[in-house]
Design a protein around this motif. Structure first.
Motif, PDB file in Angstrom:
ATOM      1  N   SER A 127       0.783  -1.382  -0.081  1.00 58.12           N
ATOM      2  CA  SER A 127      -0.167  -0.221   0.061  1.00 58.12           C
ATOM      3  C   SER A 127       0.879   1.288  -0.007  1.00 58.12           C
ATOM      4  O   SER A 127       0.320   2.335  -0.806  1.00 58.12           O
ATOM      5  CB  SER A 127      -1.058   0.062   1.331  1.00 58.12           C
ATOM      6  N   SER A 131       1.169   3.962  -3.064  1.00 56.32           N
ATOM      7  CA  SER A 131       0.693   5.336  -3.037  1.00 56.32           C
ATOM      8  C   SER A 131       1.853   6.270  -3.135  1.00 56.32           C
ATOM      9  O   SER A 131       1.707   7.356  -3.506  1.00 56.32           O
ATOM     10  CB  SER A 131      -0.020   5.769  -1.741  1.00 56.32           C
ATOM     11  N   THR A 135       2.223   9.104  -5.752  1.00 55.64           N
ATOM     12  CA  THR A 135       2.580  10.383  -5.376  1.00 55.64           C
ATOM     13  C   THR A 135       3.710  11.100  -6.233  1.00 55.64           C
ATOM     14  O   THR A 135       3.560  12.373  -6.733  1.00 55.64           O
ATOM     15  CB  THR A 135       2.750  10.651  -3.977  1.00 55.64           C
TER      16      THR A 135
ATOM     17  N   MET B  91      -1.685   4.078   2.862  1.00 59.11           N
ATOM     18  CA  MET B  91      -1.364   4.580   1.839  1.00 59.11           C
ATOM     19  C   MET B  91      -1.125   6.360   2.167  1.00 59.11           C
ATOM     20  O   MET B  91      -0.607   7.007   1.550  1.00 59.11           O
ATOM     21  CB  MET B  91      -2.974   4.726   1.373  1.00 59.11           C
ATOM     22  N   ILE B  95       1.968   8.578   0.675  1.00 60.28           N
ATOM     23  CA  ILE B  95       1.622   9.925   0.018  1.00 60.28           C
ATOM     24  C   ILE B  95       2.746  10.897   0.584  1.00 60.28           C
ATOM     25  O   ILE B  95       3.499  11.478   0.008  1.00 60.28           O
ATOM     26  CB  ILE B  95       0.192  10.385   0.265  1.00 60.28           C
TER      27      ILE B  95
END
Lengths: 143, 153
Positions: A127, A131, A135, B91, B95
């Motif tokens: 995960s 992400s 990004t 997640m 980011i």
């Protein structure tokens, strides 16, 4: 895709040392070397009330950087100007929130968890890798 | 200094040296690792590979012992549920990792530069952790249970 700055030897050597560190902590005090858990535990209220070893580990984490810089050279490039500092601070805030929410980060899930074949840690690592890559793609190639 | 404190300090020192040597404390290197479609730097896969190799073998050996050297029991996470907190939290972490190029360990080790930038990033990381613990943290279950060291992991 262009491959840049590839340092397989020093990166693998650093990884082996990190592996020794997490095995040593397990052998010595029976704990997972997860940095977000150790730091969050040292900062906040603790269920086990055992702040001491966490503080010593964190002091060591900084001392390791000092030792490295004395022998091998500077640790990481220094952040300069608001255009570097602002995204780094926003990102670090999200890192803090997310790792506490997920009960682990690159070390606790990515290394300690996967090496114990934990399904939770494998899912967590996939995960944050996904992400993270999404990004960087948005920031570097779309914006 | 007690034995367990000396051991925690030594483990932290090794971890910090490993992070600096591997390149994890360089946010540009981390962002390049995550940039598959641009300037890709595969090095960090070698960090993970090296660490996993030692940890996988080392844990198997160490967890055969009846107990750790300086503690009564091994304390391992026992949760197995793949819940929304795990995935959403990871997640959000990703980011932040992609934006900053920093995961928690390198933020702490970068304090060794004694620079204002490193202190500012550390403060932001700590603020994010406290923000979670003060809002969603009250609902957090204790994921770590002390297990009997004779049970298999």
């Amino acid at each position: 895709m262009t491959i840049v700055d590839f340092t397989p030897l020093s990166s693998a050597a650093g990884g082996l040392i990190i592996g020794l560190s997490v095995v040593l902590l397990m052998l010595g005090i029976g704990r997972i070397a997860g940095i977000s858990g150790i730091l969050g535990g040292a900062l906040g209220p603790l269920s086990d009330g055992d702040r001491g070893w966490r503080l010593y580990f964190l002091v060591g984490l900084v001392a390791g950087g000092v030792l490295y810089s004395l022998v091998a050279g500077p640790v990481g490039p220094l952040l300069k100007g608001t255009e570097q500092l602002v995204p780094a601070m926003i990102g670090a805030g999200l890192v803090g929130f997310g790792t506490r929410m997920a009960n682990g980060c690159t070390s606790g899930h990515g290394i300690c968890g996967i090496s114990r074949f934990s399904a939770r840690s494998i899912v967590a690592t996939l995960s944050f890798m996904l992400s993270g890559a999404a990004t960087v793609f948005v920031v570097r190639h779309l914006v | 200094m007690k034995g367990r404190d000396a051991l925690a300090l030594s483990s932290g020192i090794l971890f910090g040296i490993g992070l600096a040597l591997s390149g994890m404390t360089n946010p540009n290197k981390v962002k390049n690792f995550l940039d598959f479609s641009g300037t890709w730097d595969p090095s960090l896969a070698f960090v993970m590979g090296g660490a996993l190799l030692v940890a996988t073998v080392g844990f198997r050996v160490v967890l055969r012992r009846p107990q750790p050297l300086y503690a009564p029991k091994f304390q391992l996470p026992t949760a197995t549920d793949l819940d929304a907190r795990l995935i959403a939290g990871s997640m959000i972490f990703g980011i932040g990792w992609g934006l900053s190029g920093y995961c928690p360990g390198p933020v702490v080790t970068s304090l060794s530069t004694f620079s204002t930038g490193a202190v500012a990033v550390f403060a932001a990381l700590a603020a994010g952790m406290l923000a979670h613990d003060l809002t969603l943290g009250h609902a957090r279950r204790n994921k770590t249970e002390t297990r009997d060291s004779t049970a298999s992991s």
